[in-house]
Motif scaffolding. Sequence first.
Motif, PDB file in Angstrom:
ATOM      1  N   LEU A  37     -45.672 -36.716 -33.170  1.00 20.00           N
ATOM      2  CA  LEU A  37     -46.048 -35.373 -33.605  1.00 20.00           C
ATOM      3  C   LEU A  37     -44.817 -34.487 -33.796  1.00 20.00           C
ATOM      4  N   ASN A  38     -43.833 -34.654 -32.934  1.00 19.76           N
ATOM      5  CA  ASN A  38     -42.622 -33.834 -33.020  1.00 19.76           C
ATOM      6  C   ASN A  38     -41.854 -34.084 -34.312  1.00 19.76           C
ATOM      7  N   ALA A  39     -42.045 -35.250 -34.904  1.00 25.96           N
ATOM      8  CA  ALA A  39     -41.368 -35.568 -36.164  1.00 25.96           C
ATOM      9  C   ALA A  39     -41.796 -34.644 -37.299  1.00 25.96           C
ATOM     10  N   GLU A  40     -42.936 -33.974 -37.143  1.00 27.23           N
ATOM     11  CA  GLU A  40     -43.427 -33.054 -38.173  1.00 27.23           C
ATOM     12  C   GLU A  40     -42.982 -31.610 -37.954  1.00 27.23           C
ATOM     13  N   ALA A  41     -42.231 -31.369 -36.911  1.00 27.25           N
ATOM     14  CA  ALA A  41     -41.931 -29.989 -36.511  1.00 27.25           C
ATOM     15  C   ALA A  41     -41.328 -29.161 -37.637  1.00 27.25           C
ATOM     16  N   ALA A  42     -40.373 -29.715 -38.365  1.00 29.52           N
ATOM     17  CA  ALA A  42     -39.682 -28.930 -39.397  1.00 29.52           C
ATOM     18  C   ALA A  42     -40.622 -28.455 -40.492  1.00 29.52           C
ATOM     19  N   ALA A  43     -41.674 -29.242 -40.768  1.00 25.69           N
ATOM     20  CA  ALA A  43     -42.609 -28.893 -41.834  1.00 25.69           C
ATOM     21  C   ALA A  43     -43.679 -27.904 -41.378  1.00 25.69           C
ATOM     22  N   LEU A  44     -43.749 -27.637 -40.083  1.00 25.59           N
ATOM     23  CA  LEU A  44     -44.845 -26.824 -39.556  1.00 25.59           C
ATOM     24  C   LEU A  44     -44.437 -25.387 -39.259  1.00 25.59           C
ATOM     25  N   GLY A  45     -43.157 -25.136 -39.073  1.00 25.32           N
ATOM     26  CA  GLY A  45     -42.676 -23.768 -38.900  1.00 25.32           C
ATOM     27  C   GLY A  45     -43.300 -23.005 -37.750  1.00 25.32           C
ATOM     28  N   GLY A  46     -43.604 -23.684 -36.657  1.00 28.03           N
ATOM     29  CA  GLY A  46     -44.177 -23.017 -35.491  1.00 28.03           C
ATOM     30  C   GLY A  46     -45.654 -22.714 -35.593  1.00 28.03           C
ATOM     31  N   ALA A  47     -46.315 -23.189 -36.654  1.00 27.88           N
ATOM     32  CA  ALA A  47     -47.743 -22.901 -36.840  1.00 27.88           C
ATOM     33  C   ALA A  47     -48.636 -23.805 -36.004  1.00 27.88           C
ATOM     34  N   VAL A  48     -48.055 -24.863 -35.400  1.00 30.76           N
ATOM     35  CA  VAL A  48     -48.817 -25.796 -34.575  1.00 30.76           C
ATOM     36  C   VAL A  48     -48.131 -25.923 -33.218  1.00 30.76           C
ATOM     37  N   GLU A  49     -48.914 -25.783 -32.154  1.00 24.74           N
ATOM     38  CA  GLU A  49     -48.401 -26.000 -30.801  1.00 24.74           C
ATOM     39  C   GLU A  49     -49.123 -27.181 -30.168  1.00 24.74           C
ATOM     40  N   LEU A  50     -48.493 -27.785 -29.152  1.00 28.10           N
ATOM     41  CA  LEU A  50     -49.117 -28.831 -28.358  1.00 28.10           C
ATOM     42  C   LEU A  50     -49.343 -28.304 -26.945  1.00 28.10           C
ATOM     43  N   VAL A  51     -50.532 -28.549 -26.415  1.00 31.05           N
ATOM     44  CA  VAL A  51     -50.821 -28.243 -25.015  1.00 31.05           C
ATOM     45  C   VAL A  51     -51.256 -29.554 -24.370  1.00 31.05           C
ATOM     46  N   VAL A  52     -50.465 -30.010 -23.411  1.00 32.39           N
ATOM     47  CA  VAL A  52     -50.652 -31.332 -22.808  1.00 32.39           C
ATOM     48  C   VAL A  52     -51.082 -31.150 -21.359  1.00 32.39           C
ATOM     49  N   LEU A  53     -52.153 -31.844 -20.955  1.00 34.36           N
ATOM     50  CA  LEU A  53     -52.681 -31.715 -19.591  1.00 34.36           C
ATOM     51  C   LEU A  53     -52.571 -33.042 -18.856  1.00 34.36           C
ATOM     52  N   ASP A  54     -51.799 -33.054 -17.779  1.00 37.07           N
ATOM     53  CA  ASP A  54     -51.785 -34.187 -16.852  1.00 37.07           C
ATOM     54  C   ASP A  54     -52.864 -33.914 -15.816  1.00 37.07           C
ATOM     55  N   ASP A  55     -53.991 -34.632 -15.939  1.00 36.16           N
ATOM     56  CA  ASP A  55     -55.168 -34.355 -15.117  1.00 36.16           C
ATOM     57  C   ASP A  55     -55.103 -35.080 -13.773  1.00 36.16           C
ATOM     58  N   GLY A  56     -53.987 -34.828 -13.045  1.00 40.45           N
ATOM     59  CA  GLY A  56     -53.886 -35.346 -11.682  1.00 40.45           C
ATOM     60  C   GLY A  56     -53.318 -36.738 -11.559  1.00 40.45           C
ATOM     61  N   THR A  57     -52.422 -37.137 -12.464  1.00 40.06           N
ATOM     62  CA  THR A  57     -51.823 -38.469 -12.385  1.00 40.06           C
ATOM     63  C   THR A  57     -51.039 -38.661 -11.089  1.00 40.06           C
ATOM     64  N   GLY A  58     -50.277 -37.648 -10.683  1.00 37.49           N
ATOM     65  CA  GLY A  58     -49.519 -37.740  -9.448  1.00 37.49           C
ATOM     66  C   GLY A  58     -48.329 -38.679  -9.523  1.00 37.49           C
ATOM     67  N   ASP A  59     -47.711 -38.774 -10.697  1.00 38.83           N
ATOM     68  CA  ASP A  59     -46.567 -39.659 -10.913  1.00 38.83           C
ATOM     69  C   ASP A  59     -45.339 -38.796 -11.181  1.00 38.83           C
TER      70      ASP A  59
END
Length: 311
Positions: A37-59
């Motif tokens: 997904l990060n490979a598309e960053a230049a074409a997106l101009g900050g219009a797309v964000e990622l929100v990632v949730l680690d749901d208790g992996t504990g690693d």
Amino acid sequence: MSRARMTDSPTYEAARPILSVLIPFLRDDPAALLERLNAEAAALGGAVELVVLDDGTGDAALTAALTRQINESRLPVRLITLTANEGRSQGRNRLATAARGRTWLFLDSDMRPDRPDFLQAWLALVQKDDPAVAFGGFSLLQAPTDERFAVHRALAQRSECLPVEVRRLTPEKYVYTSNLLVRRDVFESEAFDPGFSGWGWEDVEWAMRVSRAHPVLHVDIPATHMGLDTVESLMRKYEQSAGNFARVIDKHPDIIATYPSYRAARKIRRLPGRGVLRGLARAWALRDGLPVASRAFALRLYRAALYAEAV
């Protein structure tokens, strides 16, 4: 609720996203997806964000590696790390509260985009049509071809990896949170039901509710489901899902009555020896060396026999 720790990329605070990509994971490593997904960053101009949730992996090691990756990300990214697991429905609801965009794309951590302009295609759809709900589709183009996953591959090709024309015939049925676009106002009126536990049906039930008030659009912006399972793992998931299936029946009897899985379960329910049938189907599906199509049929029969106890 579990305690949460936030880690933001350097570009996160200043971004004003239109589209928020919401990625939950538990014990899986989302690094490969984030890199794609990060490979598309230049074409997106900050219009797309990622929100990632680690749901208790504990690693701690995984958290440290992801923190390093996020600190180098050109996309705006927030990582939410929970100390304890909250579950699939509650986790996605938490992701939604952290999203800043007007539209959200739920994307599972074991998905891989099938096109290099994946996020650009979703963003263009949002800007052009502003859909309430849209599903992009599944594929197995990049999925592992190991023999131990052959039965799951056969099942997925038959029931999930369907062309857009087929999915449009019963739009609420073919909705999975692994590649699902939802507008904020729609989700705020209909969130995921936290009463679902374990695996299965929470996304389909949500789509049943939403489809009563909003059109469900199907488009061709697919991603590969990389997380194929062995027969044993699928059986464990099916066993978890029987209670969720019963919950769907209770909430949407009119819709679920049209599903083949429900009709098969009803027929098996009337059989005096359904427990024996369930055991035979299980043994059949587990037997290596039988044709894959035969084992896939047996696994579907096993699931229907489990669901027979819920109808």
